[in-house]
Write a protein that holds these residues in place. Structure first.
Motif, PDB file in Angstrom:
ATOM      1  N   ARG A   1       0.837  -1.205   0.000  1.00 17.61           N
ATOM      2  CA  ARG A   1       0.000   0.000   0.000  1.00 17.61           C
ATOM      3  C   ARG A   1       0.876   1.260   0.000  1.00 17.61           C
ATOM      4  O   ARG A   1       0.625   2.206  -0.740  1.00 17.61           O
TER       5      ARG A   1
ATOM      6  N   PRO B   1       3.106   4.809  -7.944  1.00 20.23           N
ATOM      7  CA  PRO B   1       1.981   4.028  -8.460  1.00 20.23           C
ATOM      8  C   PRO B   1       2.358   2.961  -9.493  1.00 20.23           C
ATOM      9  O   PRO B   1       1.655   1.976  -9.643  1.00 20.23           O
TER      10      PRO B   1
ATOM     11  N   ASP C   1       1.339   4.130  -2.985  1.00 22.67           N
ATOM     12  CA  ASP C   1       1.131   5.542  -2.684  1.00 22.67           C
ATOM     13  C   ASP C   1       2.336   6.372  -3.128  1.00 22.67           C
ATOM     14  O   ASP C   1       2.196   7.453  -3.680  1.00 22.67           O
TER      15      ASP C   1
END
Length: 189
Positions: A35, A42, A39
């Protein structure tokens, strides 16, 4: 509200029941890293990231475990044991080559060799082909220490290896060797 908090806690990987503070569970770190990487970048190639991320985590965890469980209780660091074992494996070598084989800087190797010399575990001999250079070999005491620690480290390694069956260990070892032989271009794309 209390039930909502419990439901949120069940989904939050950082919460460990019975602990005073929220902590990331080891098995959840990879998901959180994924994750965070998405962030930050990408276009992340998560397969490549996961391979390197988990390889480093496993290597660091194994190294730390061998340090704490085996080597420090026997009076040496893991780096010290690794150096002595490398010297045994190559039957003596120049300090710069020992640094390369051990994947440490020449400065770190110099410091490590001074410590091993102070403990009487290594001896330095003049290189018969170049008197300006020295060859480092194990002393008799160093040979005995390597033998004892090799056994103790291997017993602990066997405990780690129990996490994989025989076929998985062979496959994993083969893949690690392949990765060690791969040399990516040092230039960033």
């Amino acid at each position: 509200m209390r039930n909502e908090a419990k439901a949120h806690d069940a989904e939050d990987p950082r919460v460990q029941r019975g602990s005073d503070e929220a902590r990331v569970r080891p098995q959840e770190l990879e998901r959180l890293a994924h994750r965070a990487a998405l962030d930050a970048y990408p276009e992340v190639d998560f397969d490549a990231m996961a391979m390197a991320f988990n390889l480093m985590r496993a290597a660091n965890r194994l190294t730390r475990d061998l340090e704490v469980s085996v080597n420090r209780p026997n009076g040496l660091s893991f780096a010290g044991y690794r150096l002595l074992f490398t010297i045994k494996a190559v039957d003596g070598e120049h300090p710069n080559e020992l640094a390369r084989l051990s994947s440490v800087s020449t400065g770190s190797m110099s410091s490590l060799l001074q410590t091993m010399d102070k403990y009487g575990l290594v001896v330095r001999e003049a290189d018969p082909t170049d008197g300006r250079r020295s060859v480092v070999r194990l002393s008799g005491k160093g040979e005995a220490v390597v033998a004892d620690l090799c056994r103790a480290n291997n017993l602990r390694e066997q405990q780690w290896a129990e996490g994989l069956n025989s076929e998985e260990r062979q496959t994993f070892t083969s893949l690690l060797r392949k990765l060690l032989l791969h040399h990516p271009d040092r230039r960033m794309r």
